[in-house]
Design an enzyme around this catalytic site. Structure first.
Site, PDB file in Angstrom:
ATOM      1  N   LYS A 102      -7.770 -10.616  -7.072  1.00 44.48           N
ATOM      2  CA  LYS A 102      -8.997 -10.922  -6.337  1.00 44.48           C
ATOM      3  C   LYS A 102     -10.043  -9.841  -6.568  1.00 44.48           C
ATOM      4  CE  LYS A 102      -7.721  -8.885  -1.857  1.00 44.48           C
ATOM      5  NZ  LYS A 102      -7.540  -9.153  -0.415  1.00 44.48           N
TER       6      LYS A 102
ATOM      7  N   LYS B  69       0.812  -1.212   0.000  1.00 45.42           N
ATOM      8  CA  LYS B  69       0.000   0.000   0.000  1.00 45.42           C
ATOM      9  C   LYS B  69       0.843   1.259   0.000  1.00 45.42           C
ATOM     10  CE  LYS B  69      -4.162  -2.036   1.994  1.00 45.42           C
ATOM     11  NZ  LYS B  69      -5.189  -1.970   3.043  1.00 45.42           N
TER      12      LYS B  69
ATOM     13  N   LYS C   1     -13.592  -4.082  -3.951  1.00 47.61           N
ATOM     14  CA  LYS C   1     -14.520  -2.947  -3.974  1.00 47.61           C
ATOM     15  C   LYS C   1     -13.897  -1.722  -4.649  1.00 47.61           C
ATOM     16  CE  LYS C   1     -15.314  -3.337   0.526  1.00 47.61           C
ATOM     17  NZ  LYS C   1     -15.808  -3.075   1.901  1.00 47.61           N
TER      18      LYS C   1
END
Length: 399
Positions: free
Chosen positions: A265, A185, A268
């Site tokens: 994967k 991240k 959202k």
């Protein structure tokens, strides 16, 4: 002069006090004796979750018999979900289904909407307030029962933040820097925030605050739970035994992949709207997304994630929503080309998600009810958290 021992191990000379050496030797004997006994019956699980049983893992090494400090009757479950939009199909099949199952297996279960974690990324305040209530509606619609599980909003239990600070003072920076999600991240953001860096400590506080014994996690969260175990050991060694070391419950459901990129994967935050099925999608939207799912040029339906990831992802989805095995899903596809099979998969997903979508719509129309559920859950969570934090404060020396 300090009483010392000199140990020669692997060509390294280590100088330790005799007292520390005795403690080290006692810990080794205790660990060795621990593995001479079988896993208790109450720790053996069946159904949609599996217990991490690798003896080399931190979970296995952290196993302990139940103590008087731990919740009676089989342990305590804790898990959380961020209020960052409507859950998608992968969230439902990989996590929320297990949540519903676990609330029927364990006597003490806590599920938290972890809004403190969500602000590691910029959030619009009005949208965040709405997302918290929407997430509560989604969880209730999926089957979370506030009579069997404590459903609460993390930020309304201030003990989480205070315990996180205390535990953060026991955690080294290199330990956090080596966690894979920080590496990933922070690269995406070029430079991550302090909150993003330390949020695994907050995760540990979430778990330890309730003396949780089991945590349902995905494989990408395993190292974060190992950090919680490490922090529990550090605290217990410094201030006396208090926290049980939580064990992982890993879902046996295969990961649901992106419909547009089956190497990743389902997410959202995926910018491609066709890549993700949310649990509130209409039947038409679901049919369209499945129809446009990436497959290949072979018409026969087979399950081979390595060479045919797109088709295999559809088989995984079909099996999971229909509650059948992968083999049975492939058998049902016999004689169908991938185009016809997509129609079958879409119908199965629509059948599974329609009742959930309709219940979410009903619950959203009564915002006051959702706020009451969260307020009551937060009150119940505080009743469990306050005595633990009081004990922590006393042991650390604050009072």
């Amino acid at each position: 002069m300090m009483d010392i021992e000199i140990l020669k191990q692997q060509h390294i000379i280590i100088i330790v006090s005799r007292q520390r050496l005795r403690l080290f030797q006692q810990a080794r004997l205790k660990a060795k004796a621990q593995w001479s006994r079988p896993v208790p019956e109450e720790m053996r699980l069946s159904g949609p979750v599996r217990l991490c049983r690798n003896r080399n893992s931190a979970f296995a090494q952290g196993y302990k018999r139940k103590t008087s400090d731990e919740p009676p009757g089989g342990g305590r479950i804790f898990s959380g979900i961020q209020p960052t939009g409507v859950p998608h199909l992968g969230n439902y099949l990989g996590a929320l289904e297990n949540w519903v199952s676990l609330q029927n297996q364990y006597p003490s279960v806590l599920y938290s909407i972890v809004d403190l974690h969500s602000i590691t990324q910029p959030q619009d305040p009005a949208e965040l307030r709405s997302n918290i209530v929407d997430m509560a509606a989604s969880l209730l619609a999926c089957g979370v029962d506030p009579e069997r599980a404590i459903l609460f909003q993390q930020s309304q239990v201030s003990e989480h933040a205070e315990l996180s600070w205390i535990l953060g003072c026991l955690t080294s920076m290199p330990r956090l820097r080596h966690l894979p999600q920080w590496k990933m991240k922070s690269k995406q953001k070029n430079e991550g925030s302090v909150g993003l860096y330390t949020y695994p400590v907050l995760q540990a506080a979430d778990i330890l605050l309730y003396k949780s014994t089991h945590v349902p996690v995905g494989e990408d969260q395993v190292q974060h739970l190992e950090l919680a175990q490490t922090i529990a050991r550090i605290f217990n060694n410094r201030y006396g035994e208090l926290f049980p070391e939580p064990r992982a419950l890993l879902s046996s459901t295969r990961k649901v992949k992106s419909l547009r990129d089956p190497s990743a994967k389902m997410s959202k935050s995926d910018p491609q709207t066709m890549a993700t099925i949310t649990i509130t999608d209409s039947p038409d939207d679901i049919a369209l997304k499945v129809r446009r799912a990436v497959t290949d040029f072979i018409s026969e339906v087979t399950f081979d994630p390595e060479t045919r990831p797109g088709v295999s992802n559809l088989v995984t989805i079909h099996a999971a929503v229909s509650k059948i095995s992968v083999e049975e899903a492939v058998s049902q596809a016999r004689g169908l080309d991938t185009g016809a099979y997509k129609t079958l998969v879409a119908a199965a997903v629509i059948q599974r998600l329609t009742p959930i979508r309709e219940e979410i719509e009903r619950l959203r129309s009564d915002r006051a009810h959702l706020e009451r559920v969260l307020a009551l859950g937060s009150q119940r969570a505080r009743e469990l958290a306050a005595p633990v934090l009081k004990e922590v404060r006393q042991r650390v020396g604050f009072c």
